[in-house]
Design a protein around this motif. Structure first.
Motif, mmCIF file in Angstrom:
data_model
loop_
_atom_site.group_PDB
_atom_site.id
_atom_site.type_symbol
_atom_site.label_atom_id
_atom_site.label_comp_id
_atom_site.label_asym_id
_atom_site.label_seq_id
_atom_site.Cartn_x
_atom_site.Cartn_y
_atom_site.Cartn_z
ATOM 1 N N VAL A 179 1.576 2.707 2.532
ATOM 2 C CA VAL A 179 2.507 2.019 1.643
ATOM 3 C C VAL A 179 2.600 0.565 2.064
ATOM 4 C CG1 VAL A 179 3.872 4.079 1.129
ATOM 5 C CG2 VAL A 179 4.530 2.634 3.055
ATOM 6 N N SER A 180 2.811 -0.318 1.089
ATOM 7 C CA SER A 180 3.014 -1.732 1.388
ATOM 8 C C SER A 180 4.306 -1.899 2.172
ATOM 9 C CB SER A 180 3.055 -2.546 0.095
ATOM 10 O OG SER A 180 3.918 -1.971 -0.863
ATOM 11 N N MET B 140 -0.762 -9.044 1.773
ATOM 12 C CA MET B 140 0.106 -7.886 1.939
ATOM 13 C C MET B 140 -0.355 -7.067 3.149
ATOM 14 S SD MET B 140 2.719 -6.178 1.115
ATOM 15 C CE MET B 140 3.133 -7.306 -0.206
ATOM 16 N N THR B 141 0.603 -6.525 3.877
ATOM 17 C CA THR B 141 0.294 -5.599 4.961
ATOM 18 C C THR B 141 0.786 -4.213 4.566
ATOM 19 O OG1 THR B 141 2.374 -6.160 6.085
ATOM 20 C CG2 THR B 141 0.395 -7.381 6.737
ATOM 21 N N TYR B 142 0.203 -3.196 5.203
ATOM 22 C CA TYR B 142 0.502 -1.811 4.859
ATOM 23 C C TYR B 142 0.848 -1.030 6.119
ATOM 24 C CZ TYR B 142 -1.649 -3.299 0.533
ATOM 25 O OH TYR B 142 -1.941 -3.998 -0.614
ATOM 26 N N THR B 143 1.556 0.066 5.935
ATOM 27 C CA THR B 143 1.921 0.928 7.051
ATOM 28 C C THR B 143 1.899 2.367 6.565
ATOM 29 O OG1 THR B 143 3.567 1.260 8.799
ATOM 30 C CG2 THR B 143 4.416 0.895 6.574
ATOM 31 N N LYS B 144 1.924 3.307 7.510
ATOM 32 C CA LYS B 144 2.042 4.712 7.153
ATOM 33 C C LYS B 144 3.525 5.033 6.910
ATOM 34 C CE LYS B 144 -2.345 5.580 7.907
ATOM 35 N NZ LYS B 144 -3.280 5.820 6.775
ATOM 36 N N LEU B 145 3.784 5.899 5.950
ATOM 37 C CA LEU B 145 5.155 6.312 5.667
ATOM 38 C C LEU B 145 5.540 7.425 6.633
ATOM 39 C CD1 LEU B 145 7.627 5.982 3.787
ATOM 40 C CD2 LEU B 145 6.655 7.821 2.384
ATOM 41 N N GLY B 146 6.411 7.095 7.593
ATOM 42 C CA GLY B 146 6.811 8.079 8.590
ATOM 43 C C GLY B 146 5.614 8.593 9.349
ATOM 44 N N ASP C 249 11.922 -1.229 14.450
ATOM 45 C CA ASP C 249 10.826 -0.272 14.577
ATOM 46 C C ASP C 249 10.968 0.920 13.643
ATOM 47 O OD1 ASP C 249 9.610 -1.814 16.507
ATOM 48 O OD2 ASP C 249 10.458 -0.689 18.198
ATOM 49 N N VAL C 250 12.193 1.315 13.331
ATOM 50 C CA VAL C 250 12.415 2.515 12.534
ATOM 51 C C VAL C 250 12.121 2.291 11.051
ATOM 52 C CG1 VAL C 250 14.870 2.117 12.021
ATOM 53 C CG2 VAL C 250 14.008 4.475 12.280
ATOM 54 N N VAL C 251 12.050 1.040 10.617
ATOM 55 C CA VAL C 251 11.919 0.709 9.195
ATOM 56 C C VAL C 251 10.453 0.610 8.792
ATOM 57 C CG1 VAL C 251 12.346 -1.059 7.439
ATOM 58 C CG2 VAL C 251 14.153 -0.436 9.055
ATOM 59 N N ASP C 252 10.095 1.286 7.703
ATOM 60 C CA ASP C 252 8.742 1.207 7.165
ATOM 61 C C ASP C 252 8.629 0.145 6.071
ATOM 62 O OD1 ASP C 252 7.822 3.257 8.798
ATOM 63 O OD2 ASP C 252 8.363 4.810 7.360
ATOM 64 N N ALA C 253 9.477 0.233 5.043
ATOM 65 C CA ALA C 253 9.332 -0.660 3.894
ATOM 66 C C ALA C 253 10.673 -0.882 3.209
ATOM 67 C CB ALA C 253 8.327 -0.076 2.893
ATOM 68 N N PRO C 254 11.317 -2.015 3.435
ATOM 69 C CA PRO C 254 12.550 -2.324 2.706
ATOM 70 C C PRO C 254 12.286 -2.376 1.199
ATOM 71 C CG PRO C 254 12.250 -3.828 4.559
ATOM 72 C CD PRO C 254 10.975 -3.067 4.412
ATOM 73 N N ILE C 255 13.270 -1.957 0.417
ATOM 74 C CA ILE C 255 13.141 -1.933 -1.036
ATOM 75 C C ILE C 255 13.739 -3.215 -1.599
ATOM 76 C CG2 ILE C 255 13.743 -0.704 -3.156
ATOM 77 C CD1 ILE C 255 14.020 1.831 -1.441
ATOM 78 N N ILE D 141 6.295 -6.539 -12.597
ATOM 79 C CA ILE D 141 5.613 -5.450 -11.899
ATOM 80 C C ILE D 141 4.140 -5.769 -11.721
ATOM 81 C CG2 ILE D 141 4.929 -3.016 -12.025
ATOM 82 C CD1 ILE D 141 7.590 -2.499 -13.518
ATOM 83 N N HIS D 142 3.495 -6.301 -12.762
ATOM 84 C CA HIS D 142 2.084 -6.693 -12.656
ATOM 85 C C HIS D 142 1.897 -7.734 -11.559
ATOM 86 C CE1 HIS D 142 1.039 -5.380 -17.053
ATOM 87 N NE2 HIS D 142 1.085 -4.365 -16.211
ATOM 88 N N GLU D 143 2.820 -8.692 -11.474
ATOM 89 C CA GLU D 143 2.707 -9.716 -10.436
ATOM 90 C C GLU D 143 2.851 -9.105 -9.051
ATOM 91 O OE1 GLU D 143 4.477 -14.133 -9.312
ATOM 92 O OE2 GLU D 143 5.357 -12.993 -10.971
ATOM 93 N N ALA D 144 3.770 -8.133 -8.898
ATOM 94 C CA ALA D 144 3.935 -7.454 -7.612
ATOM 95 C C ALA D 144 2.663 -6.709 -7.225
ATOM 96 C CB ALA D 144 5.114 -6.488 -7.686
ATOM 97 N N LEU D 145 2.047 -6.047 -8.184
ATOM 98 C CA LEU D 145 0.789 -5.342 -7.915
ATOM 99 C C LEU D 145 -0.296 -6.337 -7.505
ATOM 100 C CD1 LEU D 145 0.728 -2.781 -10.880
ATOM 101 C CD2 LEU D 145 1.501 -2.381 -8.537
ATOM 102 N N ASP D 146 -0.351 -7.485 -8.169
ATOM 103 C CA ASP D 146 -1.347 -8.509 -7.836
ATOM 104 C C ASP D 146 -1.138 -9.045 -6.420
ATOM 105 O OD1 ASP D 146 -2.505 -8.255 -10.331
ATOM 106 O OD2 ASP D 146 -1.478 -10.007 -11.189
ATOM 107 N N LEU D 147 0.113 -9.050 -5.957
ATOM 108 C CA LEU D 147 0.416 -9.509 -4.600
ATOM 109 C C LEU D 147 0.141 -8.444 -3.548
ATOM 110 C CD1 LEU D 147 3.734 -11.447 -5.323
ATOM 111 C CD2 LEU D 147 1.560 -12.438 -4.581
#
Length: 325
Positions: free
Chosen positions: A13-14, A1-7, A277-283, A41-47
């Motif tokens: 945030v992932s 997983m990679t992370y970025t700053k929110l705004g 570039d404008v997108v941080d984290a798609p849902i 949800i547990h699997e997502a957290l593990d990833l």
């Protein structure tokens, strides 16, 4: 997983946010299985996904309860829990909207259902024409000042409305919206002519909802075929409205790139907003372990400029989008 700053915040945030609307029993296309939802949800957290987005209105609070159950054993300090307020929670006066009363009542209910002392990101789900933005912002500012909320965000409005809210915060010294949650994907690009320019100019984070256009961009539908039994399009007008010739042309390019790369159309479709570039984290909104892992694998797909252009060429972003005004 990679992370970025929110705004322009310091919040990590992932790069994918787990959307939790599927977790509940409000609609036939939802998972309708509490244990399976918790496991996913547990699997997502593990990833490595640490960013979860829900709303009080999703299955009338059931989604928040499921999220609360699922994260009870997780490291809360690493998690970013997001929820939303606006839509009807009960019939009668003060059951919806963005009044101070509704916001303060609903944040307490969300905290209870999520079983947490604070919400990392509290978002207004829509603009409220019947409540002054000053009243809404004052209530949200109070929640930050009292520690119930860490950051505030917004979703789905006009550029004028969002700009008015940001400038009101600046003038009145209220907490500022840290992020915007717009509809945005390779076939729904109208926000390029509306909100995204504001977000880029004001250093506001962007967490797009429906990055796969209600399943359309997964490639599971064809122009000439009837929708397969059980698919969301059987009951969801949102997805059926994606069936236009322009959108099929976009999907044709996505399928071709997927074939060339040996990946799935869903992975190409998710890689597209991740390269903006404008997108941080798609849902993302997976309904199974297979879909979750397919979505996460999109993080490793590096699209070329030529591939991005091929995907974008059939569409010209317009505001308001046809059928959305």
């Amino acid at each position: 997983m990679t992370y970025t700053k929110l705004g322009d915040t310091g919040l990590d945030v992932s790069r994918l946010c787990l959307g939790c609307m599927n977790f509940g029993s409000g609609e036939p296309w939802m998972m309708n299985d509490r244990d399976a939802s918790v496991d996913l949800i547990h699997e997502a957290l593990d990833l490595g996904i640490n960013f979860l987005d829900t709303a009080n209105v999703y299955s009338t609070g059931e989604s928040e309860e499921i999220v609360g159950d699922a994260v009870a054993s997780a490291n809360r300090d690493e998690l970013v829990l997001a929820t939303k307020v606006y839509w009807d929670m009960f019939d009668g006066p003060n059951g919806s909207g963005l009044s101070r009363k509704h916001i303060l009542d609903q944040v307490e209910a969300s905290l209870d259902r999520l079983d947490t002392d604070y919400i990392d990101l509290y978002q207004i789900h829509r603009w409220d024409d019947d409540t002054p933005i000053e009243e809404t912002l004052a209530a949200l500012d109070h929640l930050v000042e009292t520690g119930r909320v860490r950051y505030i965000g917004a979703s789905t409005m006009t550029a004028y409305q969002f700009t008015k809210a940001l400038y009101t915060s600046d003038i009145e010294d209220y907490e500022r919206f840290a992020c915007m949650q717009p509809e945005y994907n390779a076939v729904d690009r109208h926000e390029e002519a509306n909100l995204l320019e504001v977000c880029a100019g004001e250093d506001v984070g962007v967490i797009p909802w429906s990055p796969l256009a209600g399943g359309f961009l997964t490639g599971k539908y064809d122009r000439d075929d009837d929708t397969e039994e059980g698919y969301r399009a059987e009951t969801d007008e949102y997805t059926r409205n994606r069936f236009t010739e322009e959108n099929w042309a976009v999907l044709d390019e996505i399928r071709a790139i997927a074939d060339e790369r040996g990946v799935t159309p869903a992975q190409v479709s998710l890689a597209w907003p991740l390269h903006r570039d404008v997108v941080d984290a798609p849902i993302i909104g997976p309904g199974s372990s297979e879909h979750l892992r397919e979505n996460v694998a999109a993080l490793g797909l590096d699209l070329t400029d030529e591939e991005m252009t091929r995907i974008e060429a059939p569409k010209t972003p317009r505001w308001p989008a046809p059928g959305k005004d």
